[in-house]
Motif scaffolding. Sequence first.
Motif, PDB file in Angstrom:
ATOM      1  N   THR A   1      28.346  20.458 -20.822  1.00 50.20           N
ATOM      2  CA  THR A   1      28.095  21.815 -20.333  1.00 50.20           C
ATOM      3  C   THR A   1      26.977  22.451 -21.147  1.00 50.20           C
ATOM      4  OG1 THR A   1      30.378  22.107 -19.673  1.00 50.20           O
ATOM      5  CG2 THR A   1      29.111  24.116 -20.025  1.00 50.20           C
ATOM      6  N   ARG A   2      26.111  23.149 -20.457  1.00 51.82           N
ATOM      7  CA  ARG A   2      25.132  24.010 -21.118  1.00 51.82           C
ATOM      8  C   ARG A   2      25.727  25.415 -21.084  1.00 51.82           C
ATOM      9  NH1 ARG A   2      21.156  27.564 -19.730  1.00 51.82           N
ATOM     10  NH2 ARG A   2      19.392  27.687 -21.132  1.00 51.82           N
ATOM     11  N   LEU A   3      25.981  25.969 -22.249  1.00 48.75           N
ATOM     12  CA  LEU A   3      26.548  27.313 -22.374  1.00 48.75           C
ATOM     13  C   LEU A   3      25.499  28.234 -22.974  1.00 48.75           C
ATOM     14  CD1 LEU A   3      28.901  29.390 -22.397  1.00 48.75           C
ATOM     15  CD2 LEU A   3      29.500  28.492 -24.659  1.00 48.75           C
ATOM     16  N   ARG A   4      25.292  29.382 -22.332  1.00 43.45           N
ATOM     17  CA  ARG A   4      24.402  30.415 -22.866  1.00 43.45           C
ATOM     18  C   ARG A   4      25.224  31.685 -23.057  1.00 43.45           C
ATOM     19  NH1 ARG A   4      19.459  31.969 -23.755  1.00 43.45           N
ATOM     20  NH2 ARG A   4      18.504  30.157 -22.781  1.00 43.45           N
ATOM     21  N   PHE A   5      25.098  32.281 -24.247  1.00 43.41           N
ATOM     22  CA  PHE A   5      25.653  33.613 -24.449  1.00 43.41           C
ATOM     23  C   PHE A   5      24.512  34.602 -24.548  1.00 43.41           C
ATOM     24  CE2 PHE A   5      24.989  32.955 -29.059  1.00 43.41           C
ATOM     25  CZ  PHE A   5      24.570  34.207 -29.456  1.00 43.41           C
ATOM     26  N   THR A   6      24.760  35.805 -24.038  1.00 41.92           N
ATOM     27  CA  THR A   6      23.843  36.921 -24.208  1.00 41.92           C
ATOM     28  C   THR A   6      24.686  38.119 -24.607  1.00 41.92           C
ATOM     29  OG1 THR A   6      22.381  36.024 -22.501  1.00 41.92           O
ATOM     30  CG2 THR A   6      22.031  38.329 -23.148  1.00 41.92           C
ATOM     31  N   HIS A   7      24.466  38.606 -25.812  1.00 43.58           N
ATOM     32  CA  HIS A   7      25.211  39.754 -26.348  1.00 43.58           C
ATOM     33  C   HIS A   7      24.408  41.008 -26.022  1.00 43.58           C
ATOM     34  CE1 HIS A   7      27.395  41.587 -30.083  1.00 43.58           C
ATOM     35  NE2 HIS A   7      27.406  42.393 -29.048  1.00 43.58           N
ATOM     36  N   LEU A   8      25.013  41.905 -25.265  1.00 44.49           N
ATOM     37  CA  LEU A   8      24.330  43.104 -24.769  1.00 44.49           C
ATOM     38  C   LEU A   8      24.975  44.376 -25.300  1.00 44.49           C
ATOM     39  CD1 LEU A   8      24.273  41.884 -21.066  1.00 44.49           C
ATOM     40  CD2 LEU A   8      22.308  41.942 -22.605  1.00 44.49           C
ATOM     41  N   THR A   9      24.150  45.411 -25.452  1.00 42.16           N
ATOM     42  CA  THR A   9      24.653  46.729 -25.825  1.00 42.16           C
ATOM     43  C   THR A   9      23.886  47.800 -25.052  1.00 42.16           C
ATOM     44  OG1 THR A   9      25.158  48.242 -27.650  1.00 42.16           O
ATOM     45  CG2 THR A   9      23.107  46.997 -27.828  1.00 42.16           C
ATOM     46  N   PRO A  10      24.565  48.880 -24.640  1.00 42.60           N
ATOM     47  CA  PRO A  10      23.857  49.975 -23.980  1.00 42.60           C
ATOM     48  C   PRO A  10      23.215  50.937 -24.971  1.00 42.60           C
ATOM     49  CG  PRO A  10      26.194  50.437 -23.997  1.00 42.60           C
ATOM     50  CD  PRO A  10      26.018  49.058 -24.594  1.00 42.60           C
ATOM     51  N   HIS A  11      23.409  50.701 -26.241  1.00 46.26           N
ATOM     52  CA  HIS A  11      22.913  51.587 -27.298  1.00 46.26           C
ATOM     53  C   HIS A  11      21.646  51.012 -27.933  1.00 46.26           C
ATOM     54  CE1 HIS A  11      26.661  53.687 -26.786  1.00 46.26           C
ATOM     55  NE2 HIS A  11      27.322  52.569 -27.015  1.00 46.26           N
ATOM     56  N   PRO A  12      20.937  51.800 -28.715  1.00 43.45           N
ATOM     57  CA  PRO A  12      19.818  51.243 -29.479  1.00 43.45           C
ATOM     58  C   PRO A  12      20.319  50.130 -30.399  1.00 43.45           C
ATOM     59  CG  PRO A  12      19.756  53.639 -29.520  1.00 43.45           C
ATOM     60  CD  PRO A  12      21.070  53.247 -28.894  1.00 43.45           C
ATOM     61  N   LEU A  13      19.462  49.179 -30.669  1.00 45.99           N
ATOM     62  CA  LEU A  13      19.864  48.070 -31.534  1.00 45.99           C
ATOM     63  C   LEU A  13      20.253  48.583 -32.918  1.00 45.99           C
ATOM     64  CD1 LEU A  13      17.241  45.329 -30.659  1.00 45.99           C
ATOM     65  CD2 LEU A  13      19.644  45.437 -29.977  1.00 45.99           C
ATOM     66  N   PRO A  14      21.293  47.994 -33.506  1.00 46.36           N
ATOM     67  CA  PRO A  14      21.683  48.378 -34.862  1.00 46.36           C
ATOM     68  C   PRO A  14      20.667  47.819 -35.870  1.00 46.36           C
ATOM     69  CG  PRO A  14      23.057  46.571 -34.084  1.00 46.36           C
ATOM     70  CD  PRO A  14      22.190  46.981 -32.929  1.00 46.36           C
ATOM     71  N   PRO A  15      20.844  48.125 -37.145  1.00 46.19           N
ATOM     72  CA  PRO A  15      19.951  47.574 -38.166  1.00 46.19           C
ATOM     73  C   PRO A  15      19.904  46.045 -38.111  1.00 46.19           C
ATOM     74  CG  PRO A  15      21.376  49.254 -39.108  1.00 46.19           C
ATOM     75  CD  PRO A  15      21.867  49.000 -37.709  1.00 46.19           C
ATOM     76  N   GLU A  16      18.794  45.484 -38.549  1.00 41.34           N
ATOM     77  CA  GLU A  16      18.575  44.038 -38.450  1.00 41.34           C
ATOM     78  C   GLU A  16      19.680  43.228 -39.132  1.00 41.34           C
ATOM     79  OE1 GLU A  16      17.181  40.713 -36.931  1.00 41.34           O
ATOM     80  OE2 GLU A  16      16.379  42.676 -36.415  1.00 41.34           O
ATOM     81  N   ALA A  17      20.210  43.700 -40.238  1.00 35.22           N
ATOM     82  CA  ALA A  17      21.295  42.978 -40.915  1.00 35.22           C
ATOM     83  C   ALA A  17      22.534  42.894 -40.022  1.00 35.22           C
ATOM     84  CB  ALA A  17      21.644  43.647 -42.239  1.00 35.22           C
ATOM     85  N   THR A  18      22.831  43.970 -39.305  1.00 35.68           N
ATOM     86  CA  THR A  18      23.969  43.982 -38.384  1.00 35.68           C
ATOM     87  C   THR A  18      23.696  43.063 -37.201  1.00 35.68           C
ATOM     88  OG1 THR A  18      24.545  46.223 -39.028  1.00 35.68           O
ATOM     89  CG2 THR A  18      25.446  45.438 -36.943  1.00 35.68           C
ATOM     90  N   VAL A  19      22.493  43.131 -36.652  1.00 36.36           N
ATOM     91  CA  VAL A  19      22.116  42.245 -35.547  1.00 36.36           C
ATOM     92  C   VAL A  19      22.302  40.789 -35.966  1.00 36.36           C
ATOM     93  CG1 VAL A  19      20.145  41.406 -34.185  1.00 36.36           C
ATOM     94  CG2 VAL A  19      20.555  43.856 -34.391  1.00 36.36           C
ATOM     95  N   GLY A  20      21.831  40.439 -37.142  1.00 37.39           N
ATOM     96  CA  GLY A  20      21.970  39.069 -37.635  1.00 37.39           C
ATOM     97  C   GLY A  20      23.414  38.646 -37.765  1.00 37.39           C
ATOM     98  N   HIS A  21      24.250  39.532 -38.279  1.00 40.58           N
ATOM     99  CA  HIS A  21      25.676  39.218 -38.422  1.00 40.58           C
ATOM    100  C   HIS A  21      26.314  39.000 -37.053  1.00 40.58           C
ATOM    101  CE1 HIS A  21      29.850  39.343 -39.664  1.00 40.58           C
ATOM    102  NE2 HIS A  21      30.050  40.304 -38.793  1.00 40.58           N
ATOM    103  N   LEU A  22      26.067  39.888 -36.100  1.00 39.03           N
ATOM    104  CA  LEU A  22      26.662  39.764 -34.767  1.00 39.03           C
ATOM    105  C   LEU A  22      26.213  38.472 -34.089  1.00 39.03           C
ATOM    106  CD1 LEU A  22      26.225  43.460 -33.564  1.00 39.03           C
ATOM    107  CD2 LEU A  22      28.292  42.406 -34.519  1.00 39.03           C
TER     108      LEU A  22
END
Length: 121
Positions: A82-103
């Motif tokens: 299986t080819r699995l793709r995830f896309t993590h979406l938010t309706p808000h502005p992106l959080p700080p880069e450190a948080t983005v990296g963790h998520l």
Amino acid sequence: MEVIGTRARKLPAPPHVVWRSLAVPDEPRARPWLAPALLADEVVPQVLEADEPRGLVWSTLWPHRPDDRILLETGAAPGGDTRLRFTHLTPHPLPPEATVGHLRRRVNHLLFADLRFSYGG
């Protein structure tokens, strides 16, 4: 919607098996893979939309980010995998880069390590 992260990888199981693992991650008849791998600030997501066997949408893994969504798309890959793709979406502005990296790391690890290893490979 803003994209926090997206990644596609191959998993060593057929699409219908991967789809079921995502739809019911801790099914009693299968090897649980999600709940045991969650960190203290994470929760088992709810399935908000399902399109068997092509994909589904999870609610957030993080109660402090209640509006986030994780789109999971499944498709056939060579060799019956299986080819699995995830896309993590938010309706808000992106959080700080450190948080983005963790998520990004957490979703990536849950799907492409914990789920992958639940299939024995």
